[in-house]
Scaffold this motif. Structure first.
Motif, PDB file in Angstrom:
ATOM      1  N   GLY A  25       0.831  -1.191   0.000  1.00  0.00           N
ATOM      2  CA  GLY A  25       0.000   0.000   0.000  1.00  0.00           C
ATOM      3  C   GLY A  25       0.864   1.239   0.000  1.00  0.00           C
ATOM      4  O   GLY A  25       2.091   1.147  -0.029  1.00  0.00           O
ATOM      5  N   PRO A  26       0.238   2.415   0.022  1.00  0.00           N
ATOM      6  CA  PRO A  26       1.011   3.664   0.045  1.00  0.00           C
ATOM      7  C   PRO A  26       1.923   3.702   1.269  1.00  0.00           C
ATOM      8  O   PRO A  26       1.547   3.173   2.338  1.00  0.00           O
ATOM      9  N   PRO A  27       3.127   4.300   1.156  1.00  0.00           N
ATOM     10  CA  PRO A  27       3.662   4.943  -0.051  1.00  0.00           C
ATOM     11  C   PRO A  27       4.426   3.991  -0.958  1.00  0.00           C
ATOM     12  O   PRO A  27       4.816   4.375  -2.062  1.00  0.00           O
ATOM     13  N   TRP A  28       4.639   2.737  -0.523  1.00  0.00           N
ATOM     14  CA  TRP A  28       5.451   1.816  -1.319  1.00  0.00           C
ATOM     15  C   TRP A  28       4.783   1.441  -2.625  1.00  0.00           C
ATOM     16  O   TRP A  28       5.459   1.166  -3.620  1.00  0.00           O
ATOM     17  N   ARG A  29       3.464   1.448  -2.635  1.00  0.00           N
ATOM     18  CA  ARG A  29       2.785   1.159  -3.902  1.00  0.00           C
ATOM     19  C   ARG A  29       3.084   2.254  -4.922  1.00  0.00           C
ATOM     20  O   ARG A  29       3.254   1.978  -6.109  1.00  0.00           O
ATOM     21  N   ASP A  30       3.157   3.496  -4.462  1.00  0.00           N
ATOM     22  CA  ASP A  30       3.501   4.593  -5.365  1.00  0.00           C
ATOM     23  C   ASP A  30       4.921   4.434  -5.897  1.00  0.00           C
ATOM     24  O   ASP A  30       5.198   4.729  -7.067  1.00  0.00           O
TER      25      ASP A  30
END
Length: 229
Positions: A59-64
């Protein structure tokens, strides 16, 4: 290889044997993994040891971050990287390196495209062919070319040069492979297959680029000699 050829070659002559061995082992790994996972639509045992890919793995922020890395392997992002890198090579007066940037990445991605329907491994539906990962192969190939150019310009020896080249490939492949698995686009072994595809294709393409460039240079030299007779 002549002195003139060695001076202009993209892969440093000192790495020739090592690159050939690495390429052969990588090609073998691509074939072995392709045979093991041909026609599969589920993670293999090795994939399960690492991580089970799902669409919501991060999930955010790693997904970004994963999406940003993934963009580098998309057509638009890849084109920007290739053009920028090839332009840099031309500014450094290394036309062979520029040719290898274009040919190496194109041949690597082309190889993954050809392998996918042959292996027929899928993820999240029959229409999503997954092995090997083209995104991982592309970024690894680009990193390999840049590392080979840097190794030659810095005059690194065989051991140091090999470490630099493999480290660059590992960092690029790991980054894109993580992004692909994190986004649920590939199994971990797809990323490994893409990484190995780049390791197999780029050295072979570099050898081909050098042979063609040498041939063209010899023809120009012969033509010049005939004009002065």
């Amino acid at each position: 290889m002549t002195g003139r050829s060695a001076a202009h070659a993209v892969p440093p002559p000192s790495l020739g044997a090592w690159l050939g061995l690495i390429a052969a082992l990588a090609a073998l790994m691509v074939v072995v993994l392709g045979i093991l996972y041909a026609g599969h639509s589920e993670p293999g045992r090795v994939d399960g040891w690492i991580i089970r890919p799902t669409a919501d793995r991060v999930g955010p922020p790693w997904r970004d971050v994963a999406l940003a890395v993934d963009f580098l392997g998309e057509p638009a992002g890849a084109a920007v990287l290739v053009v920028a890198t090839a332009t840099g090579c031309l500014l450094l007066r290394r036309p062979r390196a520029a040719a290898l940037v274009i040919a190496g990445t194109a041949m690597t991605v082309g190889t993954t495209t050809l392998l996918k329907p042959l292996v027929a491994r899928t993820i999240h539906g029959d229409d999503n062919l997954s092995y090997p990962s083209g995104h991982t192969a592309f970024l690894t190939a680009l990193a390999l070319v840049v590392a080979l150019l840097a190794t030659g310009r810095l005059g690194l020896g065989r051991k140091t040069g090999t470490v630099v080249v493999l480290a660059a490939a590992l960092v690029a492949g790991a980054a894109m492979g993580w992004a692909q698995v994190a986004l649920g686009a590939h199994y971990p072994t797809d990323a490994l297959g893409g990484w190995c595809t780049a390791l197999a294709v780029v050295p072979a393409t570099a050898w081909l680029v050098d042979r063609i460039a040498d041939s063209l240079a010899d023809r120009r030299a012969d033509a010049g000699q005939r004009e002065h007779r």
